[in-house]
Design a protein around this motif. Structure first.
Motif, PDB file in Angstrom:
ATOM      1  N   LYS A   1       2.073   1.652  -3.589  1.00 43.87           N
ATOM      2  CA  LYS A   1       1.000   2.203  -4.417  1.00 43.87           C
ATOM      3  C   LYS A   1       0.840   3.704  -4.178  1.00 43.87           C
ATOM      4  O   LYS A   1       0.592   4.469  -5.100  1.00 43.87           O
ATOM      5  CB  LYS A   1      -0.317   1.476  -4.126  1.00 43.87           C
TER       6      LYS A   1
ATOM      7  N   TYR B   1       7.066  -4.193  -9.882  1.00 43.28           N
ATOM      8  CA  TYR B   1       5.773  -3.671  -9.452  1.00 43.28           C
ATOM      9  C   TYR B   1       4.773  -3.554 -10.594  1.00 43.28           C
ATOM     10  O   TYR B   1       3.584  -3.380 -10.359  1.00 43.28           O
ATOM     11  CB  TYR B   1       5.954  -2.324  -8.755  1.00 43.28           C
TER      12      TYR B   1
ATOM     13  N   VAL C   1       0.898  -2.148  -9.427  1.00 45.58           N
ATOM     14  CA  VAL C   1       0.425  -1.049 -10.271  1.00 45.58           C
ATOM     15  C   VAL C   1       0.299  -1.575 -11.697  1.00 45.58           C
ATOM     16  O   VAL C   1       0.920  -2.573 -12.057  1.00 45.58           O
ATOM     17  CB  VAL C   1       1.399   0.160 -10.256  1.00 45.58           C
TER      18      VAL C   1
ATOM     19  N   SER D   1       1.229   6.687  -6.935  1.00 48.46           N
ATOM     20  CA  SER D   1       0.136   7.633  -7.116  1.00 48.46           C
ATOM     21  C   SER D   1       0.642   9.071  -7.031  1.00 48.46           C
ATOM     22  O   SER D   1       0.291   9.925  -7.852  1.00 48.46           O
ATOM     23  CB  SER D   1      -0.945   7.400  -6.054  1.00 48.46           C
TER      24      SER D   1
ATOM     25  N   GLN E   1       0.829  -1.205   0.000  1.00 49.46           N
ATOM     26  CA  GLN E   1       0.000   0.000   0.000  1.00 49.46           C
ATOM     27  C   GLN E   1       0.868   1.262   0.000  1.00 49.46           C
ATOM     28  O   GLN E   1       0.504   2.281  -0.587  1.00 49.46           O
ATOM     29  CB  GLN E   1      -0.934  -0.004   1.214  1.00 49.46           C
TER      30      GLN E   1
END
Length: 206
Positions: free
Chosen positions: A20, A72, A80, A24, A17
């Protein structure tokens, strides 16, 4: 991390998390320094917090390493989307930074390229009579390293691209949108080639 029983690589559901969140923030245009500030302000500690009996924080090099790691973007781990990984890696070369009260950069940063020299288009803000206008312009030209002097308003280019996307993509999500968003651009567009007259050519993610 490695699975205790089978020895294969698996994602740590809690730590992923954090990864991510980093992606973002990067895709929204934050610099490595801004990303570091956000994650540390949320109390997210670096996994190797202690080094030689000293407490260490997140380094910019470590954040860059994570944002560049192809693992990733592997569909097996669902960290992602591969399109997001590719754009994030481009963003690292552009040295972007969200300024002021804006939450993210313009939709086509890291996607739009200059047809003449191949450099990415970057944002440039121009203030006139108390108002600020945003433009896309060739990164090479902005740095004074050549290419022709040309720029196009962010709103104008975004509208051109979105109109063409609605013609070329038969997708409910695109058709229902009122305009081009950063999320839509990353998901559907690989590149947008722009010449000095503002003519465009879009290359879709396949």
């Amino acid at each position: 991390m490695r699975h205790e029983k089978y020895g294969v690589l698996v994602m740590n559901s809690e730590k992923i998390q954090v990864v991510k969140l980093m992606f973002s923030l990067c895709l929204d245009g934050m610099s490595l320094g801004q990303i570091k500030e956000v994650i540390e302000s949320q109390g997210i500690e670096y996994q190797a917090k202690y080094k030689k009996d000293k407490i260490v924080g997140w380094s910019l090099a470590e954040i860059r390493k994570i944002l560049s790691d192809p693992i990733y973007g592997n569909e097996r781990y669902s960290a992602v989307a591969k399109e997001e990984l590719e754009i994030a890696r481009r963003m690292l070369t552009l040295n972007t930074r969200v300024v002021g009260k804006r939450m993210e950069i313009s939709a086509l940063v890291g996607i739009a390229v200059c047809k003449e020299c191949g450099s990415f288009l970057v944002e440039k803000s121009v203030s006139t009579r108390g108002r600020t206008y945003l433009y896309y312009m060739c990164r090479k030209n902005k740095k004074g390293k050549g290419c022709s002097t040309h720029k196009i308003a962010v709103q104008e280019l975004d509208e051109k691209v979105f109109v063409k996307m609605r013609r070329d993509i038969e997708d409910r999500e695109v058709l229902c949108c009122k305009g081009l968003t950063r999320e839509i651009a990353i998901r559907y567009l690989k590149y947008v080639s722009v010449d000095c007259l503002g003519n465009i050519e879009i290359i879709l993610n396949i």
